[in-house]
Scaffold this active site. Structure first.
Site, PDB file in Angstrom:
ATOM      1  N   SER A 469       0.849  -1.196   0.000  1.00 10.53           N
ATOM      2  CA  SER A 469       0.000   0.000   0.000  1.00 10.53           C
ATOM      3  C   SER A 469       0.878   1.237   0.000  1.00 10.53           C
ATOM      4  O   SER A 469       2.024   1.202   0.480  1.00 10.53           O
ATOM      5  CB  SER A 469      -0.882   0.004   1.247  1.00 10.53           C
ATOM      6  OG  SER A 469      -1.466   1.288   1.426  1.00 10.53           O
ATOM      7  N   TYR A 482      -2.891  -1.125  10.097  1.00  6.90           N
ATOM      8  CA  TYR A 482      -2.772  -1.428   8.670  1.00  6.90           C
ATOM      9  C   TYR A 482      -1.424  -0.962   8.124  1.00  6.90           C
ATOM     10  O   TYR A 482      -0.696  -1.717   7.484  1.00  6.90           O
ATOM     11  CB  TYR A 482      -3.924  -0.732   7.936  1.00  6.90           C
ATOM     12  CG  TYR A 482      -3.979  -0.943   6.444  1.00  6.90           C
ATOM     13  CD1 TYR A 482      -4.508  -2.116   5.909  1.00  6.90           C
ATOM     14  CD2 TYR A 482      -3.538   0.048   5.567  1.00  6.90           C
ATOM     15  CE1 TYR A 482      -4.585  -2.300   4.533  1.00  6.90           C
ATOM     16  CE2 TYR A 482      -3.611  -0.123   4.189  1.00  6.90           C
ATOM     17  CZ  TYR A 482      -4.134  -1.294   3.676  1.00  6.90           C
ATOM     18  OH  TYR A 482      -4.215  -1.470   2.324  1.00  6.90           O
TER      19      TYR A 482
END
Ligand code: ZN
Length: 592
Positions: A469, A482
């Protein structure tokens, strides 16, 4: 006899022959009918309708039977010789429809026989006789003296003339090749084929050949060996286990039952492939896709069974000389069939695992790789080939085993499974934190570790693609569980690149950002939290991300799929330890 009816009946007869694997296998054999058609002036003229080169009797239609003006073909009987090139050029000028498919290599053989209907098959049982140490004696004993036998000749003008000399016989067996039958009705020709093949089968004791598919786990080394220049998948026939264990397996492997098989499965088993007899396993076939591998497996099953039957019945076998084998394999007219195939897709023969494949980006990535020809095994909690929680090592073991068992090996893994876990460090629950690291990081380690021995044993490298990400480099406040896991994932990719280099395994990461459409990551809760974190209304969140990017464009799952396909394929063969951003351009997330 009106043309449509007769051609329809030829199609019907051909399909009937093609449907019986004891008579014909995939693309082998050909059939013809002589009939009367009107030419462009309205005159009635005799026409030979014969199967086109490369079409399949089992699935043929009217279009697969080019017509040739028979009265243009018959004068060729007076010639002494004709080269293949001359023959092909001549046949092309006799076509009723100039754009029809190229007529069979055996067209003149059909044309020169006077009967209205001619059938030609490479039936196993006939080939078992035709490969006896003395084919003529074997045929005479099994089928009677009225069936003629001609010595082996590569199909073409000379063989056509030779067979025509035996038009007064009941039928002709072509040594080391097959059977030619004929009749004045469709039924007569078909029934004669049926009768002679059944009698031959009873004589040599040949039973129907059946393939029984088994798992390919344990054949990883073989899969690697056949995939060095081009990736291939394996198919296994366990019904040939007994055959693979015979004392004379080497002799059986050294020949084919008919030359047609040499083109499709190579001149011998256990050489460079694509078929192998493996003791304790059975027969293994390699192919660029599962369907081709299974077709080859079937051809090998028939070829091996027929050769074994010959050896059992006659105590030995005879076959083409090495020169005849080379002549056949290098023959442009046979190779022409192969040129009719479309060019292969980029990832043909590749085997790829995609995790998180049931929804969102993972589903798009799996579909994209499959569209590029890869054999994809999807894993997810539900709705995938392998289902379960990938933070459970038993599920990961099952995933790797299922993949290798199905295809024989593995080339790429796309690590896409993940969840969005939010919360500030002060407030996030301990269990929630641990869960995010389990799902977004540890599960990928578990799979990396378990595919490693497969990739190492194959010795053809491999590609690991970690979907991380933009947050790995540009974390968000309140998005710690995350962001930390994704940063770890990029580091996992880099360590995998370091350790994979010596065995040719490449490892790279892809960092997408703000892929809203089709993504499950963006639950209402995550949307609300991220909107609050950026100080924008929820309904403007997508526009916010677009405006934030340098390119000011929406990022789609298709954009991620492009990057992943590049990293999976050999186009990126010199790239490892790399992070590819797919975020529209976020300066704070530039890789470093
Ligand atoms: Zn043939």
């Amino acid at each position: 006899m009106s043309r449509p009816d007769e051609l329809d009946r030829l199609v019907e007869r051909s399909r009937r022959i093609g449907a019986d694997p004891a008579l014909v296998l995939h693309g082998g054999g050909n059939t013809s009918t002589k009939l009367v058609e009107l030419d462009h002036t309205g005159r009635e003229r005799r026409v030979l309708r014969i199967k086109g080169s490369g079409s399949d009797l089992a699935t043929c239609t009217r279009r697969d039977f080019p017509g040739l003006w028979l009265d243009d073909l018959l004068p060729l009987r007076d010639r002494d010789a004709m080269s293949d090139e001359e023959m092909v050029a001549y046949l092309a000028r006799c076509l009723v429809e100039p754009d029809a498919p190229r007529p069979s290599i055996e067209t003149l053989l059909h044309a020169f026989l006077p009967a209205a209907h001619v059938d030609h098959v490479h039936a196993d049982a006939i080939c078992a006789l035709a490969n006896a140490p003395d084919p003529a004696a074997a045929v005479a004993d099994a089928l009677g003296g009225e069936v003629a036998v001609v010595p082996y000749l590569r199909p073409g003008f000379a063989l056509s003339k030779l067979v025509a000399e035996h038009a007064g016989a009941r039928a002709v067996v072509l040594a080391h090749h097959g059977l030619v039958t004929w009749g004045e009705s469709h039924e007569e020709s078909y029934e004669l084929t049926r009768e002679l093949v059944d009698r031959a089968a009873a004589y040599v004791g040949l039973r129907p050949v059946r393939v029984e598919l088994g798992g390919a786990a344990g054949l990883v080394g073989l899969r690697g060996r056949v995939s060095r220049s081009r990736r291939q998948v394996l198919a296994v026939d366990v019904a040939q286990r007994a055959l693979a264990g015979r004392d004379d397996a080497v002799e059986i492997a050294s020949m084919r039952s008919t030359p047609d098989h040499m083109l499709r499965i190579g001149a011998e088993t256990n050489g460079d492939g694509p078929v192998f007899l493996v003791e304790g396993v059975g027969c293994v076939a390699a192919g660029p896709d599962p369907r081709t591998a299974r077709t080859r497996l079937e051809l090998a099953a028939h070829s091996h069974a027929a050769v074994a039957a010959t050896r059992d019945r006659f105590g030995g076998a005879s076959w083409l000389s090495g020169q005849e084998v080379r002549d056949f394999l290098e023959w442009p007219l046979e190779r022409y069939k192969l040129t009719l195939l479309p060019p292969p897709p980029e990832l043909q023969g590749y085997v790829a695992i995609v995790t998180g494949a049931a929804s969102g980006i993972g589903r798009e990535l799996a579909a994209d790789l499959a569209a590029r020809g890869a054999n994809v095994v999807g894993a997810d909690l539900a709705g995938a080939d392998v289902e379960g929680d990938l933070s459970d090592e038993r599920v990961v073991d099952e995933l790797v085993h299922a993949t290798v068992d199905r295809y024989g090996g593995l080339d790429a893994v796309v690590f896409c499974a993940g969840t969005a876990a939010t919360g500030t460090l002060a407030e996030v629950g301990d269990a929630q934190w641990r869960r995010s690291l389990e799902v977004n990081l540890t599960s990928h380690f578990l799979l990396t570790k378990r595919v490693w021995p497969v990739l190492a044993e194959q010795r053809i490298g491999g590609s690991l693609v970690y979907v991380a990400s933009k947050n790995a480099f540009a974390p968000g406040a309140g998005f710690g569980p995350y962001s930390v896991a994704k940063a770890g994932l990029v580091q996992l990719a880099r360590v995998a690149a370091l350790e994979g280099g010596p065995i040719g395994v490449r490892a790279n990461a892809v960092n997408p950002d703000a892929v809203f459409r089709g993504s499950k990551l963006w639950s209402d809760e995550v949307r609300r939290e991220r909107a609050a974190a950026h100080g924008v209304p929820v309904e403007e969140l997508e526009a916010f991300y677009v405006d934030r990017s340098l390119l000011r464009r929406e990022v789609t799952a298709g954009d991620v799929a492009e990057a992943v396909a590049f990293l999976v394929s050999d186009r990126s063969r010199a790239t490892t330890g790399c992070v590819v951003t797919v975020d529209g351009g976020v300066p704070g997330a530039f890789p470093r």
